[in-house]
Design a protein around this motif. Structure first.
Motif, short mmCIF file in Angstrom:
data_model
loop_
_atom_site.label_atom_id
_atom_site.label_comp_id
_atom_site.label_asym_id
_atom_site.label_seq_id
_atom_site.Cartn_x
_atom_site.Cartn_y
_atom_site.Cartn_z
N VAL A 67 73.77 -6.60 119.06
CA VAL A 67 72.62 -7.09 118.29
C VAL A 67 72.05 -5.95 117.44
N LYS A 68 71.95 -4.76 118.03
CA LYS A 68 71.45 -3.60 117.29
C LYS A 68 72.38 -3.23 116.14
N VAL A 69 73.70 -3.23 116.40
CA VAL A 69 74.67 -2.90 115.36
C VAL A 69 74.62 -3.94 114.25
N ASN A 70 74.51 -5.20 114.62
CA ASN A 70 74.42 -6.27 113.62
C ASN A 70 73.18 -6.09 112.74
N GLY A 71 72.07 -5.73 113.35
CA GLY A 71 70.85 -5.49 112.57
C GLY A 71 71.02 -4.30 111.64
N ASP A 72 71.64 -3.23 112.14
CA ASP A 72 71.90 -2.05 111.30
C ASP A 72 72.80 -2.40 110.13
#
Length: 123
Positions: A67-72
């Motif tokens: 989720v964090k990577v997708n947001g980045d």
């Protein structure tokens, strides 16, 4: 108050223990897998012995990371788009930029699908 000493509580026993002989390596593997499932060794082995599904909490941690990577990835794509809008005509041509943007979108969809697969497996 108990005068600063902590009272010991006894573990609640569910029944009779079953002795299982394992090597040090097997014990370490069982311990690691129980930890991945968020269970005590005893609960983990009980679940396996009773054919109860054991779900790993590690996978859910991986989803959080994704989720964090997708947001980045979304933020980088947005910044690239903003930068290119301000610098229109300088540097990369429109076709190359659109190709990169489509790749960003494709990666976001792929990440989302993987997250969905992992979450579905835990239901």
């Amino acid at each position: 108050m108990t005068g600063g000493t902590k009272e010991k509580t006894t573990a609640r026993r569910r029944g009779k223990p079953i002795e299982v002989w394992v090597t040090d390596e097997e014990k370490a593997t069982i311990t690691a897998r129980a930890k991945e499932a968020g269970l005590a060794r005893s609960a983990y082995l009980r679940a396996l012995g009773l054919n109860t599904p054991v779900k790993s909490v590690v996978d859910l941690g991986a989803v959080t990371d994704l989720v964090k990577v997708n947001g980045d990835l979304g933020r980088v794509a947005g910044l690239l788009k903003l930068w290119l809008a301000e610098k229109r005509g300088e540097g990369a041509n429109a076709v190359d930029v659109e190709t990169v943007m489509m790749e960003f979108r494709r990666l976001q969809v792929a990440i989302g699908m993987k997250m969905g697969d992992i979450v579905k497996a835990h239901k």
